[in-house]
Motif scaffolding. Structure first.
Motif, short mmCIF file in Angstrom:
data_model
loop_
_atom_site.label_atom_id
_atom_site.label_comp_id
_atom_site.label_asym_id
_atom_site.label_seq_id
_atom_site.Cartn_x
_atom_site.Cartn_y
_atom_site.Cartn_z
N ILE A 1 -28.06 15.12 -34.68
CA ILE A 1 -26.74 14.52 -34.42
C ILE A 1 -26.80 13.49 -33.30
O ILE A 1 -26.04 12.50 -33.31
CB ILE A 1 -25.72 15.64 -34.10
CG1 ILE A 1 -25.20 16.23 -35.43
CG2 ILE A 1 -24.56 15.13 -33.27
CD1 ILE A 1 -24.30 17.41 -35.25
N GLN A 2 -27.71 13.68 -32.36
CA GLN A 2 -27.80 12.75 -31.23
C GLN A 2 -28.01 11.31 -31.71
O GLN A 2 -27.67 10.35 -31.01
CB GLN A 2 -28.93 13.14 -30.27
CG GLN A 2 -28.80 14.54 -29.68
CD GLN A 2 -27.45 14.79 -29.01
OE1 GLN A 2 -26.94 13.96 -28.27
NE2 GLN A 2 -26.85 15.95 -29.33
N SER A 3 -28.58 11.17 -32.92
CA SER A 3 -28.82 9.82 -33.46
C SER A 3 -27.54 9.08 -33.78
O SER A 3 -27.53 7.88 -33.98
CB SER A 3 -29.64 9.92 -34.76
OG SER A 3 -30.74 10.74 -34.56
N PHE A 4 -26.45 9.84 -33.86
CA PHE A 4 -25.20 9.20 -34.22
C PHE A 4 -24.38 8.77 -33.00
O PHE A 4 -23.22 8.43 -33.11
CB PHE A 4 -24.36 10.15 -35.10
CG PHE A 4 -24.98 10.37 -36.45
CD1 PHE A 4 -24.68 9.50 -37.50
CD2 PHE A 4 -25.86 11.41 -36.67
CE1 PHE A 4 -25.26 9.69 -38.74
CE2 PHE A 4 -26.45 11.60 -37.91
CZ PHE A 4 -26.16 10.74 -38.95
N LYS A 5 -25.04 8.81 -31.87
CA LYS A 5 -24.32 8.47 -30.64
C LYS A 5 -23.69 7.08 -30.74
O LYS A 5 -24.27 6.14 -31.28
CB LYS A 5 -25.30 8.52 -29.46
CG LYS A 5 -24.62 8.29 -28.11
CD LYS A 5 -25.60 8.58 -26.98
CE LYS A 5 -25.06 8.09 -25.63
NZ LYS A 5 -23.75 8.60 -25.29
N ALA A 6 -22.49 7.01 -30.22
CA ALA A 6 -21.79 5.71 -30.21
C ALA A 6 -22.60 4.71 -29.39
O ALA A 6 -23.18 5.08 -28.38
CB ALA A 6 -20.40 5.87 -29.58
N PRO A 7 -22.67 3.46 -29.85
CA PRO A 7 -23.45 2.47 -29.09
C PRO A 7 -22.88 2.26 -27.69
O PRO A 7 -21.69 2.37 -27.47
CB PRO A 7 -23.32 1.19 -29.93
CG PRO A 7 -22.16 1.40 -30.82
CD PRO A 7 -22.03 2.88 -31.03
N GLU A 8 -23.80 1.99 -26.78
CA GLU A 8 -23.37 1.70 -25.40
C GLU A 8 -22.53 0.43 -25.40
O GLU A 8 -22.81 -0.52 -26.13
CB GLU A 8 -24.60 1.50 -24.49
CG GLU A 8 -25.26 2.78 -24.03
CD GLU A 8 -24.44 3.55 -22.99
OE1 GLU A 8 -23.86 2.90 -22.10
OE2 GLU A 8 -24.37 4.80 -23.10
#
Lengths: 171, 306
Positions: free
Chosen positions: B38-45
């Motif tokens: 799921i961490q791969s789906f982090k919102a872009p900075e």
């Protein structure tokens, strides 16, 4: 912010500080809610412009909740609204080179299935779940952002997790 | 069982023992994998600074809202100045106005007024008085051109300055007449000191001091309590006739042209201020002089041709 003068948000310096403190959180929230295709960056700007135009009515300590309330109420025109799409980045793992082609294939299928599953979650479940699992927000923080109770947040996260597990098990 | 542990795991409330036990389970490995993926789906900075500078804020909206108090302060300042001006108007005018006061009686009128210490002055026709209002009590001094009758209250020295001499009293009633080369002081009460470059005299009540064309005259025992002109009659005792005519000109605002008349002859008598014909009759008949009232306030007098 030590001063409690109600017109302080109108000061450029105070406003900028509020922006720096809240812009990323607001962006994350809007991203998980609407996805990358619905321009979360623009929605962030809209929320801050609204804050600016109401700066004399919003005390600095209320600015954060004002921003999230505005963000929550941002209804996208149904015609313009695009499907919620969340992009995933390729995992950078040191062990990757040692993996077999089959493992890689399985891995990719897993990720694609996960992406679809997340996108299929209800908006409410997805936002609560991802803010918790990815951004590490505590249940109470999420409750504040969404304007709901902590119990409701817990329930949403758990439901989201169960749904994801159910869909991934079928692999 | 798993459900309980998963809930606790989600809220981070697993005890150490439970944690160890949970880590052995299949569900945990699955959750770990899921969580990691799921961490791969982090919102872009977000580039916060860039977004901040990209904000298009209306500056004038801020101006108005941030400075809502400015117009109020402006209005308040104007009101305050108005109130202060109103409050201190008398003080300001007293301070700003010249401290010299001028009182004038024009031809044909007399005028009575009070000085700051309530001493009373009556100005005869065509006369002027000016004096300093500041510190009047400590320095009672005034300048006179013409004729005036003074009733002075007791106090510091009271001085009347004229072109022909200075009259000093301490508190009394007296009349001063200073016209061209005619200077006369009559004392009705107390005593009066008269001083000039050429003479210094003290006269008491019922005495008169007069200088006409450089000639000093003193007379005593005048049986009057106030100058008659205050009661609208001009009286003369051995006054040159020319001076009598000038007084009539002042009282009636007329111009007298004389022919074949000796203006130096002394005249004793009086004329009223109420009726010009009566007045003219009373100063001409005794001397056998004829008069004619012409236009433009002009009166012609003519004596007998010699």
């Amino acid at each position: 912010m030590t001063e409690i003068n109600p017109s302080d948000v109108c000061k450029e310096s105070v406003f900028q500080e509020i922006f720096r403190k809240n812009a990323q959180d607001l962006h994350d929230f809007l991203y998980y809610k609407f996805g990358s295709e619905n321009y979360p960056g623009d929605l962030v700007q809209e929320a801050f412009i609204k804050l600016w135009n109401n700066c004399s009515k919003v005390p600095p300590q209320k600015a954060r909740s004002f921003l999230f309330t505005v963000a929550r109420n941002q209804m996208l025109n149904e015609l313009d609204k695009k499907k919620t799409v969340l992009k995933y980045q390729k995992q950078l793992s040191i062990d990757r080179d040692l993996e077999t082609p089959q493992f890689k294939l399985e891995e990719r299928e897993y990720m694609e299935r996960l992406q679809r599953s997340i996108e299929e979650l209800s908006e409410e479940q997805r936002v609560a779940f991802l803010l918790n699992r990815i951004e590490g927000k505590k249940h109470q923080e999420i409750a504040d952002i969404l304007g709901i109770s902590r119990k409701a947040v817990e329930k949403r996260i758990y439901t989201a997790l169960s749904k994801l597990r159910g869909k991934l098990e079928k692999l | 069982m798993d459900q309980e542990y998963i809930k606790k795991w989600l809220s981070g409330t697993l005890t150490e023992d439970e944690q160890l036990e949970f880590q052995q389970s299949e569900a945990y490995r699955e959750l770990q994998k899921l969580d990691q993926a799921i961490q791969s789906f982090k919102a872009p900075e977000m580039d916060v600074e860039k977004e901040l500078h990209g904000l298009k804020l209306k500056p004038q909206a801020r101006e108005i809202k941030a400075n809502w108090w400015k117009p109020i302060i402006r209005v308040a300042a104007v009101v305050l100045i108005g109130v202060l001006l109103f409050q201190y108007y008398p003080v300001l005018t007293r301070k700003l106005a010249p401290s010299i006061e001028v009182v004038q009686a024009s031809r044909g009128e007399t005028r009575t007024f009070d000085l700051p210490d309530a001493s009373q002055v009556t100005l005869n026709a065509s006369s002027t008085i000016n004096f300093r209002t500041k510190n009047w009590e400590g320095n009672r001094s005034l300048n006179l051109q013409g004729e005036a009758y003074f009733k002075v209250n007791k106090g510091a020295t009271f001085t009347v300055e004229t072109d022909q001499g200075t009259v000093t009293v301490l508190g009394t009633k007296f009349n001063v007449k200073s016209r061209n080369s005619y200077f006369e002081v009559v004392c009705y009460e107390g005593s009066v000191q008269i001083k000039s470059e050429s003479y210094q005299e003290i006269i008491a009540a019922t005495e008169m001091f007069r200088v006409v064309n450089g000639t000093l005259i003193r007379s005593r025992d005048l049986e009057i309590e106030a100058p008659s002109w205050v009661d609208q009659v001009s009286s003369f005792i051995s006054v040159p006739y020319g001076e009598v005519l000038k007084e009539l000109e002042r009282q009636y605002d007329v111009k007298i042209e004389s022919q074949n008349i000796d203006l130096q002859q002394l005249f004793t008598g009086s004329f009223t201020h109420k009726d010009v014909k009566l007045a003219l009759a009373s100063i001409t008949q005794p001397l056998n002089i004829g008069y004619n009232i012409g236009e433009n306030q002009t009166v012609s007098l003519s004596g007998e041709a010699k």
